[in-house]
Design an enzyme around this catalytic site. Structure first.
Site, short mmCIF file in Angstrom:
data_model
loop_
_atom_site.label_atom_id
_atom_site.label_comp_id
_atom_site.label_asym_id
_atom_site.label_seq_id
_atom_site.Cartn_x
_atom_site.Cartn_y
_atom_site.Cartn_z
N ASN A 178 0.87 -1.18 0.00
CA ASN A 178 0.00 0.00 0.00
C ASN A 178 0.91 1.23 0.00
O ASN A 178 1.45 1.61 1.03
CB ASN A 178 -0.91 -0.01 1.23
CG ASN A 178 -1.82 1.21 1.27
OD1 ASN A 178 -1.95 1.95 0.29
ND2 ASN A 178 -2.46 1.43 2.41
N LYS A 180 0.07 4.25 -0.46
CA LYS A 180 -0.61 5.43 0.07
C LYS A 180 -0.36 6.64 -0.85
O LYS A 180 -0.39 6.50 -2.07
CB LYS A 180 -0.19 5.68 1.52
CG LYS A 180 -0.41 4.42 2.40
CD LYS A 180 -0.19 4.64 3.85
CE LYS A 180 -0.43 3.34 4.61
NZ LYS A 180 -0.31 3.51 6.07
#
Length: 255
Positions: free
Chosen positions: A15, A17
């Site tokens: 992830n 982000k």
């Protein structure tokens, strides 16, 4: 210790982000492919929306799968700043993170909304990585398991047993995300076993045994192997450590 029975193939998801440009992603993939020698795990990268089309091309033929960090439950409409499941699918995206603690905390997403996203993702051929987890306050007040139970029940409302094969559940203790604090392998295993028990009660032992429950909470090369050796931990959702190619490759290689 690892179970002696045949285990499901683990899933390791990055992830990213709100990080990385197209140029940075290109450098990452080239370096990652040099260091990752794992063929025992499904590897997923979830980049920012802005680089998903480019990354889709970069990972073609590598075996790496593309994931989205979020999506709206509607196909189209006046939802400024959102991205629909149709748009996600068009980019050859296979997975989508839903209900991440940061979405719950910063954007006030509740279980009812997350449930709509889960159902929409399934209806559009996407595999949800459904995140659940407790805060430090909830753990200290000994209500962690109740929180997990309510999240599982709410987020999987009206999801039938046939759809469960396409769902990954990520246990992410909120107190261990980006804080430097780590859940011990034993703490993580305890919650994973509890989630598996809940799935058995809602569906069946057979269904529960086929759902990959992965761990997300400050996973690093230093603790990945021990975490992934736990009986009911079938992968990892990796945040900060996934931004460095060598670091993420080391985690993938630890399976």
């Amino acid at each position: 210790m690892k179970s002696t029975s045949i285990r499901m193939k683990p899933l390791i998801a990055a992830n990213w982000k709100m990080n990385k440009s197209i140029k940075e992603a290109d450098s990452f993939i080239k370096e990652f492919n040099k260091f990752c020698d794992s063929n025992t795990a499904d590897i997923v990268i979830c980049p920012p929306f802005t680089i998903m089309p480019s990354l889709s091309g970069m990972i073609k033929g590598t075996g790496i799968k593309l994931g989205s960090q979020n999506m709206h439950f509607e196909e189209r409409g006046a939802f400024t700043g959102e991205i629909s499941p149709l748009m996600v699918r068009e980019l050859n995206c296979e997975y989508v993170i839903i209900g991440h603690s940061e979405r719950r905390q910063y954007f006030k997403e509740d279980d009812a909304l997350i449930n709509k996203k889960v159902k929409s993702a399934l209806n559009h051929g996407l595999k949800p990585i459904l995140c659940v987890g407790e805060t430090l306050e909830q753990r200290q007040s000994k209500s962690a398991m109740k929180v997990i139970k309510n999240q599982i029940a709410g987020c999987l409302n009206n999801v039938d047993k046939y759809e469960m094969k396409n769902i990954v559940i990520a246990y992410e203790p909120v107190w261990a995300i980006g804080t430097g604090k780590n859940a011990t392998p034993e703490q993580a295993q305890e919650v994973h076993a509890y989630i598996k028990k809940l799935l058995s009660e809602i569906y069946s032992d057979s269904i529960a045994s086929k759902v990959r429950i992965i761990y997300g909470g400050s996973v690093k090369p230093e603790n990945a192997k021990e975490l992934l050796s736990m009986k009911d931990i079938y992968g990892a959702l990796v945040g900060g450590a996934s931004l460095d190619a060598k670091s993420f490759a080391a985690i993938c290689n630890s399976v």
